[in-house]
Scaffold this motif. Sequence first.
Motif, mmCIF file in Angstrom:
data_model
loop_
_atom_site.group_PDB
_atom_site.id
_atom_site.type_symbol
_atom_site.label_atom_id
_atom_site.label_comp_id
_atom_site.label_asym_id
_atom_site.label_seq_id
_atom_site.Cartn_x
_atom_site.Cartn_y
_atom_site.Cartn_z
ATOM 1 N N THR A 43 0.873 -1.171 0.000
ATOM 2 C CA THR A 43 0.000 0.000 0.000
ATOM 3 C C THR A 43 0.905 1.213 0.000
ATOM 4 N N VAL A 44 0.670 2.154 -0.928
ATOM 5 C CA VAL A 44 1.487 3.365 -0.983
ATOM 6 C C VAL A 44 0.620 4.580 -0.676
ATOM 7 N N VAL A 45 1.180 5.492 0.117
ATOM 8 C CA VAL A 45 0.529 6.765 0.430
ATOM 9 C C VAL A 45 1.567 7.863 0.291
ATOM 10 N N ASP A 46 1.085 9.116 0.110
ATOM 11 C CA ASP A 46 2.006 10.206 -0.202
ATOM 12 C C ASP A 46 2.324 11.153 0.950
ATOM 13 N N SER A 47 1.890 10.805 2.172
ATOM 14 C CA SER A 47 2.190 11.685 3.307
ATOM 15 C C SER A 47 2.086 10.916 4.618
ATOM 16 N N VAL A 48 2.715 11.483 5.635
ATOM 17 C CA VAL A 48 2.631 10.893 6.968
ATOM 18 C C VAL A 48 1.190 10.936 7.465
ATOM 19 N N SER A 49 0.485 12.032 7.198
ATOM 20 C CA SER A 49 -0.901 12.128 7.670
ATOM 21 C C SER A 49 -1.773 11.037 7.044
ATOM 22 N N LYS A 50 -1.544 10.714 5.771
ATOM 23 C CA LYS A 50 -2.319 9.634 5.141
ATOM 24 C C LYS A 50 -1.922 8.276 5.701
ATOM 25 N N ALA A 51 -0.659 8.113 6.038
ATOM 26 C CA ALA A 51 -0.217 6.864 6.666
ATOM 27 C C ALA A 51 -0.883 6.697 8.029
ATOM 28 N N LEU A 52 -0.910 7.776 8.809
ATOM 29 C CA LEU A 52 -1.549 7.723 10.131
ATOM 30 C C LEU A 52 -3.043 7.451 9.995
#
Length: 145
Positions: free
Chosen positions: A35-44
């Motif tokens: 799974t790829v996300v583009d920011s720490v906030s999206k990861a959290l």
Amino acid sequence: MATESQFHVLAVDDSLIDRKLIEKLLLKTSSFQVTVVDSVSKALEFLGLQESEQRVNHHQEMKVDLIITDYSMPGMTGYDLLKKIKDSTSFKDIPVVIMSSENIPSRINRCLEEGAEDFFLKPVQLSDVDRLRPHLLGWRTLVKI
């Protein structure tokens, strides 16, 4: 024992090119779910660790076995993500690998001291991805899955 196809890697990077590279390398060398996300906030948010009142608990449905994150990103850094993961009771045992294009020894040491399993210099190479497998296998053994 869980099969390799059940391993789930969360990759966090603000660079589309780096996200695609990580995903391609992981999928090329393994059958990991990525799974790829583009920011720490999206990861959290994905992990259900964001500080907003609305909590999205994806982590109950999707287990994450390893997090690989860029260090330098707008807003929160990969180091911030590492700290939040290691401070979490639910995720503190998940291996976190930090990546950076900047070879700054004090930064590398700080991340490793705070609990990062490894630190990769960009561009990430196939040999770096091969170094992830022991972290995944060790973690699975630790939690007896």
